[in-house]
Design a protein around this motif. Structure first.
Motif, short mmCIF file in Angstrom:
data_model
loop_
_atom_site.label_atom_id
_atom_site.label_comp_id
_atom_site.label_asym_id
_atom_site.label_seq_id
_atom_site.Cartn_x
_atom_site.Cartn_y
_atom_site.Cartn_z
N TYR A 107 0.84 -1.19 0.00
CA TYR A 107 0.00 0.00 0.00
C TYR A 107 0.88 1.25 0.00
CZ TYR A 107 1.10 0.04 5.00
OH TYR A 107 1.76 0.04 6.20
N ALA A 108 0.27 2.36 -0.42
CA ALA A 108 0.98 3.64 -0.48
C ALA A 108 0.65 4.48 0.75
CB ALA A 108 0.59 4.40 -1.74
N VAL A 109 1.57 5.37 1.10
CA VAL A 109 1.37 6.28 2.23
C VAL A 109 1.63 7.70 1.77
CG1 VAL A 109 2.04 4.51 3.89
CG2 VAL A 109 3.76 6.11 3.03
N ASN A 110 1.11 8.66 2.52
CA ASN A 110 1.36 10.07 2.27
C ASN A 110 2.49 10.55 3.18
OD1 ASN A 110 -0.82 10.50 0.38
ND2 ASN A 110 -2.23 10.37 2.10
N ALA A 111 3.32 11.46 2.64
CA ALA A 111 4.40 12.03 3.43
C ALA A 111 3.82 12.71 4.67
CB ALA A 111 5.18 13.03 2.58
N PRO A 112 4.51 12.62 5.82
CA PRO A 112 5.83 11.99 6.02
C PRO A 112 5.76 10.59 6.61
CG PRO A 112 5.34 13.39 7.87
CD PRO A 112 4.13 13.44 6.98
N SER A 113 4.69 9.84 6.33
CA SER A 113 4.56 8.50 6.89
C SER A 113 5.65 7.57 6.35
CB SER A 113 3.18 7.92 6.57
OG SER A 113 2.16 8.70 7.15
N THR A 114 5.89 6.48 7.04
CA THR A 114 6.90 5.51 6.64
C THR A 114 6.23 4.33 5.94
OG1 THR A 114 8.35 6.11 8.47
CG2 THR A 114 8.70 3.95 7.45
N ALA A 115 6.72 4.00 4.75
CA ALA A 115 6.26 2.81 4.02
C ALA A 115 7.28 1.70 4.28
CB ALA A 115 6.15 3.10 2.54
N THR A 116 6.79 0.50 4.53
CA THR A 116 7.69 -0.60 4.89
C THR A 116 7.29 -1.89 4.20
OG1 THR A 116 8.71 -1.75 6.77
CG2 THR A 116 6.36 -1.23 6.94
N ARG A 117 8.28 -2.75 3.99
CA ARG A 117 8.04 -4.07 3.38
C ARG A 117 9.21 -4.96 3.77
NH1 ARG A 117 5.51 -7.19 -0.94
NH2 ARG A 117 6.09 -9.26 -0.20
N THR A 118 8.97 -6.27 3.80
CA THR A 118 9.99 -7.24 4.19
C THR A 118 10.24 -8.24 3.07
OG1 THR A 118 9.26 -7.05 6.49
CG2 THR A 118 10.63 -8.95 5.94
N CYS A 119 11.50 -8.57 2.85
CA CYS A 119 11.85 -9.62 1.88
C CYS A 119 11.30 -10.96 2.36
CB CYS A 119 13.37 -9.70 1.72
SG CYS A 119 14.15 -8.22 1.03
N TYR A 120 11.33 -11.94 1.48
CA TYR A 120 10.89 -13.27 1.88
C TYR A 120 11.75 -13.77 3.04
CZ TYR A 120 8.71 -12.93 -2.72
OH TYR A 120 7.99 -12.50 -3.80
N THR A 121 11.19 -14.64 3.84
CA THR A 121 11.84 -15.08 5.08
C THR A 121 13.30 -15.50 4.85
OG1 THR A 121 9.74 -15.84 5.99
CG2 THR A 121 11.74 -16.75 6.98
N GLY A 122 14.18 -14.89 5.62
CA GLY A 122 15.59 -15.24 5.57
C GLY A 122 16.39 -14.51 4.52
N ASN A 123 15.74 -13.76 3.65
CA ASN A 123 16.45 -13.09 2.56
C ASN A 123 16.87 -11.68 2.96
OD1 ASN A 123 14.57 -14.53 -0.25
ND2 ASN A 123 15.86 -15.49 1.31
N VAL A 124 17.89 -11.18 2.27
CA VAL A 124 18.50 -9.90 2.62
C VAL A 124 18.01 -8.79 1.70
CG1 VAL A 124 20.70 -8.65 2.71
CG2 VAL A 124 20.55 -10.99 3.58
N ALA A 125 17.75 -7.61 2.28
CA ALA A 125 17.39 -6.42 1.49
C ALA A 125 18.67 -5.70 1.09
CB ALA A 125 16.50 -5.50 2.31
N GLU A 126 18.96 -5.68 -0.20
CA GLU A 126 20.17 -5.03 -0.70
C GLU A 126 19.92 -3.60 -1.17
OE1 GLU A 126 22.99 -8.64 -2.26
OE2 GLU A 126 21.62 -7.75 -3.72
N GLY A 127 18.68 -3.26 -1.44
CA GLY A 127 18.36 -1.90 -1.87
C GLY A 127 16.94 -1.54 -1.48
N VAL A 128 16.74 -0.27 -1.08
CA VAL A 128 15.42 0.23 -0.69
C VAL A 128 15.16 1.50 -1.50
CG1 VAL A 128 13.94 0.95 1.21
CG2 VAL A 128 15.83 -0.65 1.63
N PHE A 129 13.96 1.60 -2.10
CA PHE A 129 13.66 2.71 -3.01
C PHE A 129 12.22 3.19 -2.81
CE2 PHE A 129 16.43 -0.45 -4.90
CZ PHE A 129 17.55 0.29 -5.23
N PRO A 130 12.00 4.52 -2.92
CA PRO A 130 10.62 5.03 -2.95
C PRO A 130 10.03 4.87 -4.34
CG PRO A 130 12.15 6.85 -3.09
CD PRO A 130 12.99 5.60 -2.96
N VAL A 131 8.74 4.57 -4.41
CA VAL A 131 8.03 4.42 -5.68
C VAL A 131 6.85 5.37 -5.68
CG1 VAL A 131 6.76 2.84 -7.18
CG2 VAL A 131 8.73 2.02 -5.89
#
Length: 216
Positions: A107-131
């Motif tokens: 889902y999308a959020v309006n500034a200045p809220s925080t948008a969050t998501r998690t990779c599949y279990t055990g996997n590493v997040a190598e990059g985070v980007f706003p869309v």
């Protein structure tokens, strides 16, 4: 010699008649003259014509450790922007297989809220980007790219490149390097439409040095 009163009366009548004729002529001229055109009104600009809402600005990103039962992994990505409406996108990797992939926030959020998501279990997040939300309707935007190991028989080399974008039609572009000869060259993957991935591999044994997404 005194002035004849009849002559004076006649002169006054002539002057009066001439004055009335002049007034009539001037009045007709005023009626016949075209009125000066009024300046045109300023154009009315509709709100929708003032330009689309600007993309999110002032964004910061972060990655957090995730605790899920016995799993403890660096896989949650957060994005917060000063303006705009946005989702979060994560570039993730399965460290056991070496394969990368992308996931979007649900889902999308309006500034200045925080948008969050998690990779599949055990996997590493190598990059985070706003869309940006909603997404632009034209152009290629939001491209991310990464390289992976390739296993071909006894050959294991860091030679596969993948690109993924938020919008548009694009292909992956890899600058490859033959470490034995020193030769560098470029290969392109197939055209894909967002958000599908475009992937290709350098010649066997060669290294993917630079990976990017380019318009198809």
């Amino acid at each position: 010699m005194s002035e004849n009163p009849y002559n004076r009366k006649e002169t006054d009548l002539i002057r009066h008649s001439l004055s009335m004729v002049a007034a009539a002529v001037l009045g007709l001229a005023a009626v016949a003259a075209p009125a000066q055109a009024a300046p045109p009104p300023a154009p009315v600009v509709a709100q929708s014509d003032l330009g689309v809402q600007a993309a999110p600005t002032g964004c910061t990103t972060s990655v957090q450790w995730v605790q899920e039962g016995n799993h403890y992994y660096y896989g949650r990505g957060n994005v917060q922007c000063a303006t705009g409406r946005y989702k979060v996108k994560l570039q993730c990797r399965n460290l056991q297989t070496g394969v990368g992939y992308v996931v979007y926030g649900s889902y999308a959020v309006n500034a200045p809220s925080t948008a969050t998501r998690t990779c599949y279990t055990g996997n590493v997040a190598e990059g985070v980007f706003p869309v940006e939300d909603p997404l632009p309707t034209v152009g290629v935007t939001g491209c991310v790219s990464w390289a992976e190991w390739v296993h071909q028989g006894s050959s294991h080399y860091y030679g596969r490149g993948t690109a993924q974008c938020d919008t548009g039609t694009y292909r992956v572009r890899i600058q490859c390097h033959n470490m034995q000869t020193g030769q560098r060259y470029v290969v392109h993957g197939p055209a894909r439409t967002a958000p599908s991935i475009s992937t290709t591999t350098c010649y066997q044994g060669n290294v993917a040095e630079v990976v990017s997404g380019v318009p198809a």
